[in-house]
Design a protein around this motif. Structure first.
Motif, PDB file in Angstrom:
ATOM      1  N   TRP A 291      -3.940  -5.433   3.056  1.00  0.00           N
ATOM      2  CA  TRP A 291      -4.320  -4.139   2.474  1.00  0.00           C
ATOM      3  C   TRP A 291      -4.873  -4.339   1.066  1.00  0.00           C
ATOM      4  O   TRP A 291      -5.815  -3.645   0.650  1.00  0.00           O
ATOM      5  CB  TRP A 291      -3.107  -3.195   2.427  1.00  0.00           C
ATOM      6  CG  TRP A 291      -2.034  -3.639   1.478  1.00  0.00           C
ATOM      7  CD1 TRP A 291      -0.960  -4.430   1.743  1.00  0.00           C
ATOM      8  CD2 TRP A 291      -1.956  -3.342   0.084  1.00  0.00           C
ATOM      9  NE1 TRP A 291      -0.218  -4.645   0.621  1.00  0.00           N
ATOM     10  CE2 TRP A 291      -0.786  -3.984  -0.424  1.00  0.00           C
ATOM     11  CE3 TRP A 291      -2.733  -2.586  -0.790  1.00  0.00           C
ATOM     12  CZ2 TRP A 291      -0.415  -3.896  -1.747  1.00  0.00           C
ATOM     13  CZ3 TRP A 291      -2.362  -2.504  -2.123  1.00  0.00           C
ATOM     14  CH2 TRP A 291      -1.211  -3.157  -2.588  1.00  0.00           C
ATOM     15  N   VAL A 370      -5.634   3.721   2.375  1.00  0.00           N
ATOM     16  CA  VAL A 370      -4.498   2.790   2.341  1.00  0.00           C
ATOM     17  C   VAL A 370      -3.270   3.460   1.737  1.00  0.00           C
ATOM     18  O   VAL A 370      -2.140   3.252   2.189  1.00  0.00           O
ATOM     19  CB  VAL A 370      -4.872   1.521   1.552  1.00  0.00           C
ATOM     20  CG1 VAL A 370      -3.688   0.562   1.478  1.00  0.00           C
ATOM     21  CG2 VAL A 370      -6.059   0.819   2.200  1.00  0.00           C
ATOM     22  N   MET A 509      -3.824   0.630  10.236  1.00  0.00           N
ATOM     23  CA  MET A 509      -4.940   0.032   9.489  1.00  0.00           C
ATOM     24  C   MET A 509      -6.003  -0.495  10.454  1.00  0.00           C
ATOM     25  O   MET A 509      -7.208  -0.309  10.244  1.00  0.00           O
ATOM     26  CB  MET A 509      -4.423  -1.096   8.605  1.00  0.00           C
ATOM     27  CG  MET A 509      -3.584  -0.640   7.427  1.00  0.00           C
ATOM     28  SD  MET A 509      -4.569  -0.094   6.024  1.00  0.00           S
ATOM     29  CE  MET A 509      -5.120  -1.669   5.390  1.00  0.00           C
TER      30      MET A 509
END
Length: 520
Positions: A291, A370, A509
């Motif tokens: 991330w 995120v 994600m």
């Protein structure tokens, strides 16, 4: 029912934009409260250390980019002496010969190192061999070799402890006589009257392995810093470059980033972002620092590291965040977190709201995406820590969310419908040492159960033990193998909330950024 949203939303799960907006607003409120907890508990400096740890797990840098990244920090103005000192200490510890070879070229400089310092002299020059003289060590070897080769100019400077001195011929036949040498007075004489010794090949050879660095690390760190920044010694910078390319990025980060101020760390992260060239689809989205790579590669204009500290906390330090909430200073914030989390789960009881969030992420900034997914994954962590307290609740959670599992140490797989599937014994390695150990452990447990079990009915279904506080020990130590990581690790109840939260974050994600790539 706790939904982990691990499967792709169906056609009926799309379109609840109102729920998505409400959840997003709640997540932003949650982020604000969590940040206030970090500040109230005085954990910001610790959060920086955790962020540095996540940075160290980055795997996308080439050795050249790694070298340039840290070299630029070393070359920045004003000079960060603490950073340079930490790097040199790493060199001394991990590659002492690299530093030793540099000292050997400048052996004459060490005359001042020994001058007027009996402790250093005795430690370095007193290592004469008592067995026959053929295995003198360190400076003792250099001293004896130089004395024999140059006896015409220095033998008179050798001081002996006996009533009379030793001749070169006598010492040549009995090298152990060097044990009678008054080392301190002799080296002091060499400092005063034999300058040739300090630039000799014999003395230089004794320095090459870098062992001398351990005599006074601070002294040599300062010496090397002077050579690097005042003399601009090319060979030292070349050695630094070689070291920066050779040592792992993880080691460099864990040792060097802690010396940076917040503004310097921000500069480092911005420089780091220029080194990421892999497209998102080629990144390992299951990596706990992925991330960060995505955020840095796509967001190069962040003004502070506060957002990164918050993100790293909720994604990688969820358990520590729960501990911070137990601080007496954070009770008000703790209640706010409970209320917000409860409202989030009430609003997202179905999958349509969360599906709309994933869809909406396609039009958001990377940092916002995120942040939302990271905060929601921590909500999962929080709820699982509170709600799942029994073996049955965990196994029910697995089944509801389509997670195939089996109890570690047994050989029965349970799929997401709760149907038992007997595994081929060879595949599960039933004859492995682990399996044999488990059987022996099972027998020992049965013997103990007579005195500590909940009941004494002779049941073999589960081995339950009671601690002094009355809690079920077996439920704390029972572990499962899960399909979330390919059945590779046994997970116990205390570790499951963090593992599943990170797994959810990874799945989400992949869903969002794979779609973004497809759209692009």
């Amino acid at each position: 029912m706790i939904r982990l949203f691990l499967s792709k939303p169906g056609a009926d799960d799309r379109g609840d934009g109102a729920s998505a907006e409400a959840i997003i607003a709640l997540l932003h409120r949650l982020g604000t409260v969590i940040w206030s907890i970090i500040l109230a508990s005085g954990a910001k400096s610790e959060a920086r250390l955790w962020l540095c740890k996540s940075v160290s797990m980055t795997t996308s840098l080439s050795p050249r980019h790694q070298r340039d990244l840290f070299r630029n920090m070393l070359r920045s103005k004003p000079v960060n002496l603490e950073l340079a000192s930490q790097l040199l200490q790493m060199v001394f510890e991990m590659r002492p010969r690299l530093a030793g070879s540099i000292l050997a070229k400048r052996s004459h400089m060490l005359e001042k190192f020994f001058q007027g310092n009996p402790r250093r002299i005795l430690k370095w020059f007193s290592n004469f061999d008592a067995g026959g003289g053929s295995d003198h060590k360190k400076g003792a070897k250099a001293l004896s070799q130089f004395a024999f080769i140059n006896r015409d100019i220095c033998w008179e400077e050798l001081e002996w402890k006996g009533k009379h001195g030793q001749s070169p011929a006598m010492v040549a036949t009995k090298p152990h006589y060097f044990l009678d040498l008054d080392v301190l007075r002799t080296v002091e004489n060499f400092v005063e009257y034999v300058p040739e010794f300090w630039s000799s090949s014999e003395f230089a050879e004794s320095l090459k392995d870098g062992e001398i660095l351990s005599l006074d690390t601070k002294y040599f760190v300062k010496l090397f810093i002077d050579l690097m920044y005042n003399d601009e010694s090319r060979d030292i910078w070349e050695a630094v470059d070689d070291f920066l390319m050779d040592v792992s990025f993880s080691s460099l980060c864990n040792r060097l980033l802690i010396s940076l101020q917040e503004s310097e760390l921000l500069i480092f992260l911005k420089s780091l972002s220029k080194s990421f060239n892999l497209p998102v689809k080629n990144m390992d989205l299951g990596n706990s620092s992925c991330w960060l790579e995505i955020v840095l590669s796509k967001c190069k204009d962040f003004a502070s590291i506060d957002q990164l500290l918050l993100l790293n906390m909720v994604v990688n330090q969820g358990r520590q965040l729960l501990r911070l909430m137990q601080d007496e200073e954070c009770q008000e914030e703790k209640e706010k977190v409970q209320d917000i989390v409860s409202e989030i789960f009430k609003t997202s009881s179905g999958s349509s709201g969360f599906a709309a969030i994933l869809e909406g992420c396609l039009g958001m900034r990377t940092l916002d995406v995120v942040k939302l997914l990271g905060l929601y994954s921590w909500v999962i962590h929080y709820v699982l820590s509170k709600e799942c307290q029994t073996l049955e609740s965990w196994e029910s959670l697995f089944i509801i969310n389509g997670i195939t599992f089996r109890k570690s140490g047994t050989y029965t797989i349970l799929d997401h419908d709760g149907i038992k599937q007997e595994e081929n014994r060879s595949k599960l390695d039933i004859k492995s040492p682990y399996a044999i150990h488990s059987k022996k452990k099972e027998k020992r447990r049965k013997k103990r159960r007579r005195t500590v079990s909940f009941n004494d009915d002779g049941s073999d279904d589960d081995d339950l033990f009671v601690r002094d506080d009355g809690q079920d020990v077996q439920s704390q130590t029972r572990s499962w193998l899960l399909s979330t990581d390919g059945f590779s690790t046994p997970w116990t109840m205390p570790d499951l909330p963090e593992h599943l939260a990170k797994h959810c974050f990874s799945v989400w994600m992949k869903s969002v950024f794979t779609k973004q790539t497809d759209v692009a």
